[in-house]
Motif scaffolding. Sequence first.
Motif, mmCIF file in Angstrom:
data_model
loop_
_atom_site.group_PDB
_atom_site.id
_atom_site.type_symbol
_atom_site.label_atom_id
_atom_site.label_comp_id
_atom_site.label_asym_id
_atom_site.label_seq_id
_atom_site.Cartn_x
_atom_site.Cartn_y
_atom_site.Cartn_z
ATOM 1 N N PRO A 1 -10.512 13.652 -11.099
ATOM 2 C CA PRO A 1 -9.129 13.634 -10.591
ATOM 3 C C PRO A 1 -8.705 12.261 -10.071
ATOM 4 C CG PRO A 1 -10.524 15.135 -9.303
ATOM 5 C CD PRO A 1 -11.354 14.617 -10.428
ATOM 6 N N LEU A 2 -9.679 11.390 -9.799
ATOM 7 C CA LEU A 2 -9.300 10.069 -9.303
ATOM 8 C C LEU A 2 -9.197 9.030 -10.423
ATOM 9 C CD1 LEU A 2 -10.662 9.378 -5.752
ATOM 10 C CD2 LEU A 2 -8.555 10.421 -6.520
ATOM 11 N N TRP A 3 -9.222 9.514 -11.670
ATOM 12 C CA TRP A 3 -8.962 8.606 -12.783
ATOM 13 C C TRP A 3 -7.535 8.834 -13.236
ATOM 14 C CZ3 TRP A 3 -13.722 9.041 -16.596
ATOM 15 C CH2 TRP A 3 -14.859 8.543 -15.938
ATOM 16 N N ALA A 4 -6.769 7.787 -13.331
ATOM 17 C CA ALA A 4 -5.392 7.926 -13.776
ATOM 18 C C ALA A 4 -4.927 6.634 -14.416
ATOM 19 C CB ALA A 4 -4.480 8.270 -12.605
ATOM 20 N N ALA A 5 -4.046 6.763 -15.382
ATOM 21 C CA ALA A 5 -3.478 5.586 -16.039
ATOM 22 C C ALA A 5 -2.067 5.326 -15.537
ATOM 23 C CB ALA A 5 -3.470 5.769 -17.548
ATOM 24 N N HIS A 6 -1.371 6.377 -15.130
ATOM 25 C CA HIS A 6 0.020 6.221 -14.699
ATOM 26 C C HIS A 6 0.267 6.867 -13.335
ATOM 27 C CE1 HIS A 6 0.912 4.813 -18.741
ATOM 28 N NE2 HIS A 6 0.235 5.855 -19.185
ATOM 29 N N GLU A 7 -0.179 8.117 -13.184
ATOM 30 C CA GLU A 7 0.104 8.837 -11.946
ATOM 31 C C GLU A 7 -0.709 8.253 -10.798
ATOM 32 O OE1 GLU A 7 -0.902 12.834 -12.932
ATOM 33 O OE2 GLU A 7 0.781 13.020 -14.323
ATOM 34 N N VAL A 8 -0.326 8.609 -9.590
ATOM 35 C CA VAL A 8 -1.070 8.172 -8.422
ATOM 36 C C VAL A 8 -1.605 9.413 -7.720
ATOM 37 C CG1 VAL A 8 -1.039 6.765 -6.339
ATOM 38 C CG2 VAL A 8 0.630 6.342 -8.145
ATOM 39 N N ARG A 9 -2.884 9.422 -7.454
ATOM 40 C CA ARG A 9 -3.467 10.493 -6.651
ATOM 41 C C ARG A 9 -4.338 9.841 -5.594
ATOM 42 N NH1 ARG A 9 -3.145 13.195 -11.674
ATOM 43 N NH2 ARG A 9 -4.937 12.091 -12.511
ATOM 44 N N GLY A 10 -4.764 10.623 -4.638
ATOM 45 C CA GLY A 10 -5.602 10.055 -3.601
ATOM 46 C C GLY A 10 -6.526 11.105 -3.036
ATOM 47 N N ARG A 11 -7.629 10.656 -2.467
ATOM 48 C CA ARG A 11 -8.550 11.574 -1.833
ATOM 49 C C ARG A 11 -8.614 11.216 -0.359
ATOM 50 N NH1 ARG A 11 -11.481 15.132 -4.050
ATOM 51 N NH2 ARG A 11 -12.225 14.593 -6.109
ATOM 52 N N VAL A 12 -8.582 12.230 0.482
ATOM 53 C CA VAL A 12 -8.732 11.988 1.914
ATOM 54 C C VAL A 12 -10.193 11.603 2.139
ATOM 55 C CG1 VAL A 12 -8.691 13.070 4.180
ATOM 56 C CG2 VAL A 12 -6.919 13.617 2.501
ATOM 57 N N VAL A 13 -10.425 10.460 2.800
ATOM 58 C CA VAL A 13 -11.815 10.063 3.049
ATOM 59 C C VAL A 13 -12.162 10.138 4.526
ATOM 60 C CG1 VAL A 13 -12.126 8.656 0.983
ATOM 61 C CG2 VAL A 13 -11.139 7.619 3.038
ATOM 62 N N ASP A 14 -11.143 10.242 5.379
ATOM 63 C CA ASP A 14 -11.440 10.335 6.806
ATOM 64 C C ASP A 14 -10.283 11.039 7.512
ATOM 65 O OD1 ASP A 14 -13.049 9.705 9.142
ATOM 66 O OD2 ASP A 14 -11.391 8.355 9.698
ATOM 67 N N VAL A 15 -10.611 11.871 8.501
ATOM 68 C CA VAL A 15 -9.569 12.557 9.254
ATOM 69 C C VAL A 15 -9.785 12.264 10.727
ATOM 70 C CG1 VAL A 15 -8.556 14.792 9.846
ATOM 71 C CG2 VAL A 15 -9.503 14.429 7.560
ATOM 72 N N ARG A 16 -8.725 11.874 11.420
ATOM 73 C CA ARG A 16 -8.831 11.570 12.834
ATOM 74 C C ARG A 16 -7.746 12.334 13.565
ATOM 75 N NH1 ARG A 16 -9.161 6.643 16.503
ATOM 76 N NH2 ARG A 16 -7.358 7.208 17.752
ATOM 77 N N GLN B 1 -8.003 7.272 0.016
ATOM 78 C CA GLN B 1 -8.432 6.356 -1.047
ATOM 79 C C GLN B 1 -7.593 6.680 -2.281
ATOM 80 O OE1 GLN B 1 -10.788 3.695 -1.482
ATOM 81 N NE2 GLN B 1 -9.473 3.646 -3.320
ATOM 82 N N PRO B 2 -6.633 5.802 -2.662
ATOM 83 C CA PRO B 2 -5.799 6.128 -3.828
ATOM 84 C C PRO B 2 -6.475 5.733 -5.138
ATOM 85 C CG PRO B 2 -5.057 4.078 -2.860
ATOM 86 C CD PRO B 2 -6.254 4.522 -2.050
ATOM 87 N N THR B 3 -5.894 6.208 -6.231
ATOM 88 C CA THR B 3 -6.355 5.788 -7.551
ATOM 89 C C THR B 3 -5.996 4.315 -7.754
ATOM 90 O OG1 THR B 3 -4.251 6.647 -8.372
ATOM 91 C CG2 THR B 3 -6.179 8.010 -8.725
ATOM 92 N N SER B 4 -6.596 3.695 -8.770
ATOM 93 C CA SER B 4 -6.349 2.261 -9.001
ATOM 94 C C SER B 4 -4.893 2.012 -9.395
ATOM 95 C CB SER B 4 -7.279 1.749 -10.096
ATOM 96 O OG SER B 4 -6.989 2.433 -11.303
ATOM 97 N N THR B 5 -4.166 3.082 -9.704
ATOM 98 C CA THR B 5 -2.763 2.923 -10.102
ATOM 99 C C THR B 5 -1.832 2.660 -8.919
ATOM 100 O OG1 THR B 5 -2.768 5.328 -10.080
ATOM 101 C CG2 THR B 5 -2.768 4.271 -12.234
ATOM 102 N N TRP B 6 -2.310 2.886 -7.715
ATOM 103 C CA TRP B 6 -1.513 2.640 -6.494
ATOM 104 C C TRP B 6 -1.153 1.163 -6.427
ATOM 105 C CZ3 TRP B 6 1.243 4.642 -2.660
ATOM 106 C CH2 TRP B 6 1.302 4.003 -1.403
#
Lengths: 370, 368
Positions: free
Chosen positions: A31-46, A61-66
Amino acid sequence: MGVLSAVLQSRAAAALASPHSVDRFLEQVNPLWAAHEVRGRVVDVRRETTGVHPVSTLTVQPTSTWRGHRAGQHVQVGVDLPGARRATRCFSVSSAASGPGERFTLTVRAHDDGDERTSLSRHLATAATPGTLLHLSQAGGEFTMHATPATPSPHPVLLISGGSGITPVMSMLRTLLRDGYDGRAGRPVTFLHYARSAAEQIYAEELAAIARFDNHVDVRVVHTGAGGQRFGPAALARLVPGFRDTDTWACGPTGLVQAVQAAYDGSERLRVEHFKAPASPLGAEEAEGETSFARSGLGAANTGETLLAQAEALGLRPQTGCRMGICFSCTTRKTSGTVRDVVTGEESARPDEDVRICVSAPVGSCTVDL
Amino acid sequence: MTSTTTSSPRLTPVQLDALGAEMDAIRQRVLADLGEADADYIHGVVRLQRRLEVAGRALFYLPPAWPLAVAALSVSKILDNMEIGHNVMHGQYDWMGEPGLSSRMYEWDNVCPSEQWRYSHNYIHHTFTNVLGKDRDIGYGILRMDEDQPWHPYYLGNPVYAFLLMVFFEWGVAMHDLEVENIVAGRRSLADNKALHAGIMRKVRRQALKDYVLFPALTGPFFPLTLAGNATANLVRNVWAFNIIFCGHFPAGVATFSEGECEDESRGHWYYRQLLGSANIDGGSLFHLMTGNLSFQVEHHLFPDLPARRYPEISGEVREICERYGLPYNTGPLGKQLLSVARKICRLALPDRRREQPSQAAEQPAAA
Ligand code: FES
């Protein structure tokens, strides 16, 4: 980024994947591979605050497309809520300006528009964990600082915020300090924030630390629930003489923003942003409130009829087909408010939701994109 | 007027209202129950389709695996068009709010642009199901599929046209919106089609580019083999989709209706018409998946926007309701339904033999 991304973003790749997007294939692998869309994974919650409306800061942590964001910008965040229903809302980025593919943070307050199963803000603030997948847009919005704030300049900076409106101006302040602002630019920064109480104060420690340092940043936090004085032009003039000629960014609930606008009396130095009030809660009276059609700028008192009937009564001609809820020709984006399906009686209060206007009647105030 | 051999039972307006209420109750119950299981299901089918497509495209590099490549690609295209495309474009998964599964955004692996198909299918066909003169899916403007379409020597070619439509089905579907028969009849002008042309040509170009140029070229020396394989996969999908869809509305016993009968119809009558105007095909779960659950055409027509995987579970109830109201529930094995359709295509090629009883109940409305 590199050769692979360039290939995946090429027209050739698009032609091969057609009629689907390349992303429809990539997401099957990761899911964190993308060519156009932007997705992200939560890596820390405070957890910032607790209570009825807890606030959390999520590091993403967003995809490289960010493509990165400028301080003050916002991003659309979509999350799959329990029941496999995706909700999408807009949040300001709270961390300092980011570059392409760089991590950023979102600070989210749980609103009252449902429990954590139906409310996106409540879900993010209370139930998001490292690993949660977010469906993002690129950053957008014009509520930004154009020049680097640390650039030597005789112009002082004034940041005014209320409640959760602190997030975009906090991003500005953090960018400023990160990029080397140390007060020697001769450009005093005033940070004026209104919160209901100390318990509801986001970033309390960080603000206290910034206030302590010798950096020419004047931090003023007002707790209105504890006797602090509400925003007024006289108090502001004492704090920042000549504030109408000072570059100012103000963000907060509509009431505060309106008060600030009145105080500035049309000055071009003021930039504002307010947030949408959360959707009206379920169970409001039937034919109450106002039905608004955002694109055409029309609106009228809610008659309790379907959105289609109300739109047509105002002379709008939305696209339709069956007019009985089966063909989806009339599907339109409802930006806020609650609608009831006139066939099933089911109510839905999700913001930014696609509804069939021929079978949806507003319950209370409602805005649709027509 | 039901123009088929079976005369369908008439229901009184009160009975129709009761029928409508029972159907609404089923719909409401399923809607309230939608959730993760439905999302997991459609995500699983999408995953399977994407894998088959990738596998099919890759296997063309191994010439001995050619039949396997064609099979994988054919199944991928069938899944894309039927269980995913057709159903997603009906809005069956719009409640999920996922752009990739949204009826407004989905584009399928077929030369017909989905936007045009949504109009002719979701709106025209599903609203005016089997209403002669309104539902252009009766014969697709090419065939004579109903006794009430007046015979003309042109229809002597009925079986030939049907065969050609089967082979070129995706093209037939793409041309559907151009309403060529209405242009010939002078009811529509060429100018009306201008806007549609651009959309169709864009889609045709894209589909042809990938199947007949790019993917074959990528396999280098195997260009002709890959090209033939892609063409075969498209053909397999055409033949399969044509047959399943024709079994849905044209076997013996399926009723058609007149325009007058459906003016200001009640919700109950709409359900009644959907019930009598569709036919199911019996089969196992793999078969149902491959038909996009259009083997439950009756349930699909009653509830076009419920996720198709729910049709099997509600079919028992629909059947029971039919029995109670004395309505036929048309179903049969694939062979039987196909034969019935083929017979109808051939029979209607010829002028009617029983001219002595022309549309006996022509003006009698089922629900006044
Ligand atoms: S017009 Fe067909 S669903 Fe609204």
